[in-house]
Design a protein around this motif. Structure first.
Motif, PDB file in Angstrom:
ATOM      1  N   ALA A  90       1.095   6.241   7.366  1.00 25.31           N
ATOM      2  CA  ALA A  90      -0.237   6.081   6.777  1.00 25.31           C
ATOM      3  C   ALA A  90      -1.189   7.142   7.310  1.00 25.31           C
ATOM      4  O   ALA A  90      -2.367   6.865   7.549  1.00 25.31           O
ATOM      5  N   GLY A  91      -0.673   8.371   7.483  1.00 22.24           N
ATOM      6  CA  GLY A  91      -1.525   9.455   7.963  1.00 22.24           C
ATOM      7  C   GLY A  91      -2.218  10.170   6.833  1.00 22.24           C
ATOM      8  O   GLY A  91      -3.221   9.699   6.283  1.00 22.24           O
ATOM      9  N   ILE A  92      -1.704  11.340   6.450  1.00 22.58           N
ATOM     10  CA  ILE A  92      -2.279  12.125   5.359  1.00 22.58           C
ATOM     11  C   ILE A  92      -1.404  12.029   4.108  1.00 22.58           C
ATOM     12  O   ILE A  92      -1.857  11.641   3.030  1.00 22.58           O
ATOM     13  N   ALA A  93      -0.124  12.363   4.241  1.00 23.38           N
ATOM     14  CA  ALA A  93       0.769  12.395   3.088  1.00 23.38           C
ATOM     15  C   ALA A  93       0.961  11.011   2.478  1.00 23.38           C
ATOM     16  O   ALA A  93       0.966  10.861   1.249  1.00 23.38           O
ATOM     17  N   GLY A  94       1.129   9.980   3.315  1.00 20.59           N
ATOM     18  CA  GLY A  94       1.426   8.645   2.823  1.00 20.59           C
ATOM     19  C   GLY A  94       0.364   8.068   1.904  1.00 20.59           C
ATOM     20  O   GLY A  94       0.661   7.668   0.774  1.00 20.59           O
ATOM     21  N   PRO A  95      -0.897   7.981   2.350  1.00 19.78           N
ATOM     22  CA  PRO A  95      -1.935   7.455   1.458  1.00 19.78           C
ATOM     23  C   PRO A  95      -2.145   8.305   0.202  1.00 19.78           C
ATOM     24  O   PRO A  95      -2.432   7.767  -0.865  1.00 19.78           O
ATOM     25  N   THR A  96      -1.997   9.638   0.328  1.00 18.36           N
ATOM     26  CA  THR A  96      -2.125  10.481  -0.859  1.00 18.36           C
ATOM     27  C   THR A  96      -1.041  10.139  -1.875  1.00 18.36           C
ATOM     28  O   THR A  96      -1.306   9.988  -3.081  1.00 18.36           O
ATOM     29  N   LEU A  97       0.192  10.010  -1.408  1.00 17.98           N
ATOM     30  CA  LEU A  97       1.286   9.653  -2.302  1.00 17.98           C
ATOM     31  C   LEU A  97       1.063   8.276  -2.918  1.00 17.98           C
ATOM     32  O   LEU A  97       1.274   8.077  -4.126  1.00 17.98           O
ATOM     33  N   ALA A  98       0.618   7.316  -2.119  1.00 13.04           N
ATOM     34  CA  ALA A  98       0.384   5.966  -2.638  1.00 13.04           C
ATOM     35  C   ALA A  98      -0.672   5.990  -3.741  1.00 13.04           C
ATOM     36  O   ALA A  98      -0.536   5.305  -4.759  1.00 13.04           O
ATOM     37  N   TYR A  99      -1.727   6.773  -3.540  1.00 14.70           N
ATOM     38  CA  TYR A  99      -2.796   6.865  -4.539  1.00 14.70           C
ATOM     39  C   TYR A  99      -2.248   7.360  -5.876  1.00 14.70           C
ATOM     40  O   TYR A  99      -2.491   6.751  -6.927  1.00 14.70           O
ATOM     41  N   TRP A 100      -1.502   8.466  -5.849  1.00 12.36           N
ATOM     42  CA  TRP A 100      -1.040   9.061  -7.104  1.00 12.36           C
ATOM     43  C   TRP A 100       0.114   8.273  -7.719  1.00 12.36           C
ATOM     44  O   TRP A 100       0.248   8.204  -8.945  1.00 12.36           O
ATOM     45  N   LEU A 101       0.959   7.647  -6.895  1.00 12.34           N
ATOM     46  CA  LEU A 101       2.008   6.797  -7.459  1.00 12.34           C
ATOM     47  C   LEU A 101       1.391   5.594  -8.177  1.00 12.34           C
ATOM     48  O   LEU A 101       1.880   5.177  -9.236  1.00 12.34           O
ATOM     49  N   LYS A 102       0.345   5.036  -7.588  1.00  9.55           N
ATOM     50  CA  LYS A 102      -0.333   3.921  -8.250  1.00  9.55           C
ATOM     51  C   LYS A 102      -0.888   4.365  -9.598  1.00  9.55           C
ATOM     52  O   LYS A 102      -0.778   3.648 -10.605  1.00  9.55           O
ATOM     53  N   ARG A 103      -1.455   5.564  -9.632  1.00  8.49           N
ATOM     54  CA  ARG A 103      -1.959   6.108 -10.889  1.00  8.49           C
ATOM     55  C   ARG A 103      -0.843   6.275 -11.923  1.00  8.49           C
ATOM     56  O   ARG A 103      -1.075   6.185 -13.130  1.00  8.49           O
ATOM     57  N   ALA A 104       0.359   6.544 -11.451  1.00  8.11           N
ATOM     58  CA  ALA A 104       1.500   6.771 -12.336  1.00  8.11           C
ATOM     59  C   ALA A 104       2.207   5.483 -12.737  1.00  8.11           C
ATOM     60  O   ALA A 104       3.207   5.526 -13.461  1.00  8.11           O
ATOM     61  N   GLY A 105       1.726   4.344 -12.252  1.00  4.52           N
ATOM     62  CA  GLY A 105       2.317   3.073 -12.651  1.00  4.52           C
ATOM     63  C   GLY A 105       3.371   2.529 -11.725  1.00  4.52           C
ATOM     64  O   GLY A 105       4.045   1.554 -12.057  1.00  4.52           O
ATOM     65  N   TYR A 106       3.528   3.137 -10.551  1.00  6.88           N
ATOM     66  CA  TYR A 106       4.491   2.640  -9.559  1.00  6.88           C
ATOM     67  C   TYR A 106       3.825   1.567  -8.675  1.00  6.88           C
ATOM     68  O   TYR A 106       2.599   1.418  -8.659  1.00  6.88           O
ATOM     69  N   ALA A 107       4.642   0.870  -7.906  1.00  8.86           N
ATOM     70  CA  ALA A 107       4.156  -0.146  -6.968  1.00  8.86           C
ATOM     71  C   ALA A 107       4.499   0.322  -5.550  1.00  8.86           C
ATOM     72  O   ALA A 107       5.574   0.002  -5.030  1.00  8.86           O
ATOM     73  N   PRO A 108       3.615   1.101  -4.917  1.00  3.43           N
ATOM     74  CA  PRO A 108       3.912   1.604  -3.577  1.00  3.43           C
ATOM     75  C   PRO A 108       3.546   0.604  -2.483  1.00  3.43           C
ATOM     76  O   PRO A 108       2.613  -0.187  -2.635  1.00  3.43           O
ATOM     77  N   THR A 109       4.300   0.658  -1.403  1.00  4.87           N
ATOM     78  CA  THR A 109       4.009  -0.086  -0.183  1.00  4.87           C
ATOM     79  C   THR A 109       3.977   0.907   0.966  1.00  4.87           C
ATOM     80  O   THR A 109       4.890   1.732   1.108  1.00  4.87           O
ATOM     81  N   LEU A 110       2.930   0.850   1.779  1.00  3.50           N
ATOM     82  CA  LEU A 110       2.818   1.708   2.962  1.00  3.50           C
ATOM     83  C   LEU A 110       3.208   0.911   4.195  1.00  3.50           C
ATOM     84  O   LEU A 110       2.734  -0.220   4.387  1.00  3.50           O
ATOM     85  N   VAL A 111       4.054   1.486   5.049  1.00  7.14           N
ATOM     86  CA  VAL A 111       4.351   0.877   6.336  1.00  7.14           C
ATOM     87  C   VAL A 111       3.998   1.883   7.424  1.00  7.14           C
ATOM     88  O   VAL A 111       4.317   3.077   7.314  1.00  7.14           O
ATOM     89  N   GLU A 112       3.299   1.415   8.447  1.00  6.43           N
ATOM     90  CA  GLU A 112       2.806   2.280   9.523  1.00  6.43           C
ATOM     91  C   GLU A 112       3.109   1.623  10.866  1.00  6.43           C
ATOM     92  O   GLU A 112       2.748   0.459  11.084  1.00  6.43           O
ATOM     93  N   ARG A 113       3.751   2.379  11.751  1.00  6.12           N
ATOM     94  CA  ARG A 113       4.153   1.792  13.025  1.00  6.12           C
ATOM     95  C   ARG A 113       2.968   1.507  13.939  1.00  6.12           C
ATOM     96  O   ARG A 113       3.023   0.604  14.777  1.00  6.12           O
TER      97      ARG A 113
END
Length: 396
Positions: free
Chosen positions: A9-32
């Motif tokens: 959940a640093g830089i790449a993860g939230p960015t990917l989650a944002y755009w995947l959500k826009r594309a209709g995917y269901a993303p889940t973020l896991v952060e240690r």
């Protein structure tokens, strides 16, 4: 709806989650980590990463969180200026689309952009992956067994996803010969607003930068001569005391601040080089796939670029993750290779190992103030020689 587990959940993860959500995917973020990470270091932010932030509507918030640095100044033992340059040239080279901000602030703004629309699991991590014909079976340390259509490693230089799916870190890591440490202090009595100060001795650098809220960031870059690498906070502090034992400038005061520090970033400056960034239903982005190193100064922007392109290619491929992963790598591979080569050339500029190296570095820095000097020295590095596609995002 396809499910995607994103580690990090640093830089790449939230960015990917944002755009995947826009594309209709269901993303889940896991952060240690138990929460978003604080502290760290500041980054210079421009180019395609800046463009992606604009497409996400983040520029006003980035402007409020960031800094418009006026000067980079190199000082001697007594704090006297020996070299430096005004940074307005970077505004000129980027058309004013250039800002400095804390990496943790950028991470927070990206996280806020997903606005509770994505499942986020803190204080947990992936400990096992098993790819099956129609999904990936994932075991979380605390969350037990789960299944996802795809798994993406956005978990940085020390990626657990890369280790589990591709092999041990040493198979892909290239140490550039330097280490880095950073921490923040409150109420430091010497502040030079919107100025980055550097003090260097052969093989050692101390950087100081005034942050918002009466905070000061200290960054240490030092030659790493294959010493025993410290892992505990106490040993890391002892290592810095040893390396900088004869330093002058403000080191006596900073050493006292170091003793009070309880949140110290400490790592090697390394690159990750891989022949491929995906395997089956598992792929890597950002530093997990191709860390260019802290010395490149563009890791956060490259993380955002890779996240945006991967999400866009998944949207474009209509469900064929194999085609999407292949297109993602084809589009970015040569661009990332060039950025890594540039970082290798630039790494030693922070802390040249010899007195002559320091002298030569200072001459180069002085040339920045000459007409065209900065454009000649860094204009090529500031240029992003890859097109940012306009993907079709199906709003859900």
């Amino acid at each position: 709806m396809k499910t995607v587990l994103i580690s990090g959940a640093g830089i790449a993860g939230p960015t990917l989650a944002y755009w995947l959500k826009r594309a209709g995917y269901a993303p889940t973020l896991v952060e240690r980590a138990p929460a978003l990470r604080q502290g760290g270091y500041v980054i210079d932010f421009w180019g395609l990463g800046y463009d992606i932030a604009e497409r996400m509507g983040l520029l006003p918030a980035i402007g409020r969180a960031g800094y418009h640095v006026r000067e980079m100044r190199i000082v001697d033992d007594e704090g006297r200026r020996v070299a430096g340059f005004g940074t307005r040239v970077f505004d000129e080279l980027t058309g004013g689309r250039f800002i400095t901000l804390a990496r943790s602030d950028l991470s927070r703004l990206l996280y806020d952009a997903i606005g509770g629309s994505v499942e986020v699991v803190f204080d947990d991590e992936i400990v096992a992956l098993e790819e099956r014909p129609d999904h990936v079976a994932v075991r979380l340390l605390r969350g037990g067994e789960r299944r996802f259509d795809l798994v993406i490693g956005a978990d940085g230089l020390h990626s657990a996803v890369r280790r589990l799916a591709f092999g041990p870190q040493q198979a892909f890591e290239r140490n550039l010969g330097y280490g880095v440490a950073a921490f923040e202090i409150h109420g430091y009595d010497r502040r030079d607003e919107n100025m980055y100060l550097m003090y260097t001795r052969p093989g050692r650098m101390i950087g100081r930068f005034a942050l918002h809220g009466d905070r000061t960031l200290l960054v240490f870059i030092f030659a790493d001569d294959a010493r025993r690498w410290p892992t505990t906070l106490a040993d890391q502090k002892a290592t810095l005391r040893e390396i900088y034992c004869d330093a002058r400038w403000e080191w006596p005061n900073l050493r006292e601040a170091l003793e009070r520090c309880d949140d110290l970033y400490f790592d090697r400056i390394s690159q990750i080089k891989m022949d491929r960034w995906s395997r089956g239903r598992i792929a890597l982005i950002g530093d997990a796939a191709f860390c260019v190193s802290l010395a490149a100064g563009q890791g956060s922007a490259l993380a955002m670029i890779s996240a945006y392109v991967l999400a866009g290619e998944l949207a474009r491929a209509g469900g064929s993750y194999q085609d999407a992963f292949s297109a993602y790598e084809t589009r970015l591979r040569s661009y990332i290779d060039a950025k890594q080569r540039g970082a290798e050339r630039f790494a030693a500029a922070f802390a040249p190992r010899t007195s002559y190296g320091l002298w030569f570095r200072n001459q180069v820095v002085r040339a920045f103030s000459l007409p065209g000097g900065a454009r000649l020295a860094v204009g090529r590095e500031l240029a992003d020689r890859v097109d940012l596609p306009d993907y079709r995002w199906d709003e859900q």
